[in-house]
Design an enzyme around this catalytic site. Structure first.
Site, short mmCIF file in Angstrom:
data_model
loop_
_atom_site.label_atom_id
_atom_site.label_comp_id
_atom_site.label_asym_id
_atom_site.label_seq_id
_atom_site.Cartn_x
_atom_site.Cartn_y
_atom_site.Cartn_z
N CYS A 73 13.44 24.51 3.41
CA CYS A 73 12.49 25.28 2.59
C CYS A 73 11.68 24.31 1.72
O CYS A 73 11.87 23.10 1.78
CB CYS A 73 13.25 26.25 1.71
SG CYS A 73 14.47 27.22 2.61
N MET A 74 10.83 24.86 0.87
CA MET A 74 9.99 24.00 0.03
C MET A 74 10.83 23.13 -0.92
O MET A 74 10.52 21.95 -1.13
CB MET A 74 9.01 24.85 -0.79
CG MET A 74 7.98 24.02 -1.53
SD MET A 74 6.90 25.01 -2.57
CE MET A 74 5.98 25.94 -1.36
N ASP A 75 11.90 23.71 -1.45
CA ASP A 75 12.65 23.03 -2.51
C ASP A 75 14.13 22.83 -2.18
O ASP A 75 14.86 22.34 -3.02
CB ASP A 75 12.60 23.86 -3.80
CG ASP A 75 11.22 24.40 -4.07
OD1 ASP A 75 10.33 23.59 -4.34
OD2 ASP A 75 11.02 25.63 -3.94
N TYR A 133 15.60 30.78 5.68
CA TYR A 133 14.49 31.55 6.26
C TYR A 133 14.57 31.63 7.78
O TYR A 133 14.80 30.61 8.45
CB TYR A 133 13.15 30.89 5.92
CG TYR A 133 12.73 30.98 4.48
CD1 TYR A 133 12.80 32.19 3.77
CD2 TYR A 133 12.23 29.86 3.83
CE1 TYR A 133 12.38 32.25 2.46
CE2 TYR A 133 11.80 29.92 2.52
CZ TYR A 133 11.89 31.13 1.83
OH TYR A 133 11.48 31.18 0.53
N ARG A 182 2.05 -10.72 7.51
CA ARG A 182 1.96 -9.53 6.65
C ARG A 182 3.21 -8.66 6.88
O ARG A 182 3.33 -7.99 7.91
CB ARG A 182 0.69 -8.73 6.99
CG ARG A 182 -0.59 -9.54 6.88
CD ARG A 182 -1.83 -8.65 6.94
NE ARG A 182 -1.95 -7.85 8.14
CZ ARG A 182 -2.55 -8.24 9.25
NH1 ARG A 182 -3.10 -9.45 9.34
NH2 ARG A 182 -2.63 -7.42 10.29
N LYS A 185 0.84 -1.21 0.00
CA LYS A 185 0.00 0.00 0.00
C LYS A 185 0.88 1.25 0.00
O LYS A 185 2.09 1.18 0.23
CB LYS A 185 -0.90 -0.02 1.24
CG LYS A 185 -0.15 0.05 2.56
CD LYS A 185 -1.07 -0.29 3.72
CE LYS A 185 -0.29 -0.43 5.01
NZ LYS A 185 -0.54 0.59 5.99
N ARG A 200 -9.57 0.08 15.88
CA ARG A 200 -9.47 0.83 14.63
C ARG A 200 -10.36 0.07 13.66
O ARG A 200 -11.57 0.03 13.86
CB ARG A 200 -7.99 0.89 14.21
CG ARG A 200 -7.69 1.93 13.16
CD ARG A 200 -6.23 1.94 12.75
NE ARG A 200 -5.85 0.74 12.00
CZ ARG A 200 -4.66 0.57 11.41
NH1 ARG A 200 -3.73 1.49 11.50
NH2 ARG A 200 -4.40 -0.53 10.73
N HIS A 223 -5.30 -7.26 13.61
CA HIS A 223 -4.10 -6.41 13.54
C HIS A 223 -3.72 -5.98 14.95
O HIS A 223 -4.59 -5.64 15.76
CB HIS A 223 -4.42 -5.19 12.67
CG HIS A 223 -3.22 -4.39 12.23
ND1 HIS A 223 -2.06 -4.97 11.75
CD2 HIS A 223 -3.01 -3.05 12.18
CE1 HIS A 223 -1.21 -4.02 11.42
NE2 HIS A 223 -1.75 -2.85 11.68
C1 PLP Z 1 -3.76 -3.98 8.49
C2 PLP Z 1 -2.30 -3.89 8.28
N1 PLP Z 1 -1.59 -5.02 8.17
C3 PLP Z 1 -0.25 -5.00 7.99
C4 PLP Z 1 0.42 -3.80 7.90
C5 PLP Z 1 1.91 -3.83 7.73
O1 PLP Z 1 2.52 -3.35 8.89
P1 PLP Z 1 4.09 -3.29 9.00
O2 PLP Z 1 4.53 -2.31 7.98
O3 PLP Z 1 4.33 -2.83 10.38
O4 PLP Z 1 4.58 -4.67 8.72
C6 PLP Z 1 -0.28 -2.60 8.01
C7 PLP Z 1 0.45 -1.34 7.92
O5 PLP Z 1 0.12 -0.32 8.45
C8 PLP Z 1 -1.68 -2.65 8.20
O6 PLP Z 1 -2.40 -1.53 8.30
#
Ligand code: PLP
Length: 376
Positions: free
Chosen positions: A311-313, A264, A221, A35, A133, A165
């Protein structure tokens, strides 16, 4: 697009990290979490490199990300887990994407889309074991699993997974870990009683994968660890290789006198005659403004601290009387195994009171990703 700066991504490092994580997890199948544009590394190249290292699943937050993987021809199972109203659930069902379901309304929508398409949707029910969550609350778990079991009987649904999770797996010994694990076992028993037989049960993120063998179940994961970074500041798995190096060529250097205010706000003032080096990366490129007078950068043979306001850049380094020329590379973070002494994303996280996830994911779109390694 800048050509003087880039985030260099070593695809071989990703492949070797995936291999190492699988080995470390005793061969438990690995989901490469890709992701947020592969944690800033580029989703598609990262996905392919992790698959080459043995990741047999991919994980995304959004359906849109999962669809992008499918459109690129990636066929391994993919789980997408954040499904707000209005998401293209039908398209996901049609693309054989496993959907992480955290509430009854989404389950009903998935079933109705599957019925409309004449398909069997793959769903992974998520139990909230204590993160508070995503995931369905324990109080609603029995009802959700019963509804899913009924939909399975109708042929429109396959509960391919049950998962959860952790809240504090990155704090070894935290009391919530045992509690969440026991809640997960309880949820699995309830699902079993209504006849659900998921292919995969999973709860381990990188921190759990690295330190808690009892949390592996059928799948782990691996997010941040796949990219070679540790979720636990003082723990590292030997052999993990940070895949991203962020660097830029110096744009110009100049001599200034003692007492010169820099950038700045003049938040840095030279204490002697010195050379300043201008590095053309700024907060628009993901260098946090909070790194003002704090961020570590390797230039020449020394790590220096950003002088004055980011700064920005651009930002400035005070290099004293060292010989530094325009065109030389300044390296913000990378792999010390490859470039001895280079700061790491964890070093940046430490000085900014954040986590390395934020450092790598925030590298901006203006910074080209440059791929090296076998898959590049
Ligand atoms: C639901 C879920 N699973 C797995 C992960 C992976 O976590 P990590 O990067 O700590 O292995 C995330 C990351 O935020 C997550 O939201």
């Amino acid at each position: 697009m800048a050509h003087f700066a880039h985030a260099r991504v070593d695809l071989d490092a990703l492949t070797s990290n995936a291999r190492l994580l699988r080995e470390h997890a005793g061969g438990t199948p690995l989901m490469g979490v890709v992701k947020a544009d592969g944690y800033g590394h580029g989703m598609l190249p990262a996905a392919r490199a992790l698959i080459a290292g043995g990741a047999s699943w991919l994980g995304t937050a959004l359906i849109g990300e999962a669809l992008q993987l499918r459109r690129a021809g990636i066929t391994v199972p993919v789980l997408a887990w954040i499904i707000p109203p209005g998401e293209p659930v039908g398209e996901a069902v049609g693309a054989d994407i496993d959907l992480g379901v955290s509430d009854r309304a989404v389950l009903d929508e998935v079933v109705s889309e599957a019925r409309r398409l004449g398909r069997t949707a793959r769903v992974q029910l998520k139990i909230d074991t204590g993160l508070n969550r995503g995931g369905v609350s324990a109080a609603d778990w029995a009802e959700l699993t019963e509804a899913a079991a009924r939909a399975e009987d109708d042929g429109h649904l396959r509960v391919s997974g049950i998962w959860s999770h952790f809240a504090c797996a990155d704090e070894p010994g935290h009391p919530s870990i045992g509690l969440q694990l026991s809640n997960f076992h309880e949820a699995l028993e309830i699902a079993d009683k209504v006849g659900l037989a998921p292919e995969v049960r999973h709860i381990a993120n990188s921190a759990a994968l690295l330190t808690l063998p009892e949390t592996r179940f059928d799948l782990v994961r691996g997010g941040i660890a796949s990219y070679g970074l540790s979720p636990i500041p003082d723990f590292s798995l030997p052999g993990l290789r940070p895949a991203m190096t962020l660097r830029s060529r110096v744009a110009l250097t100049k001599r200034v006198g003692a007492g010169s205010g820099v950038s700045y706000g003049h938040r840095y003032v030279t204490d002697r005659e010195t050379t300043l080096a201008l590095v053309p990366l700024g907060y628009a490129d993901g260098v946090p403004r909070a790194a003002t007078n704090k961020g570590p950068v390797l230039l020449g043979d020394r790590v220096r601290t950003i002088a004055g306001t980011v700064c920005m850049d651009q930002f400035v380094l005070d290099v004293g009387d060292d010989r530094v020329e325009a065109g030389e590379y300044a390296v913000l973070f990378g792999d010390p195994g490859e470039t001895p002494g280079v700061p790491t994303a964890q070093d940046w996280a430490a000085v900014l009171d954040t986590i390395p996830y934020e450092i790598v994911t925030r590298v901006g779109a203006r910074v080209p990703r440059e791929y090296v390694g076998a898959g590049s």
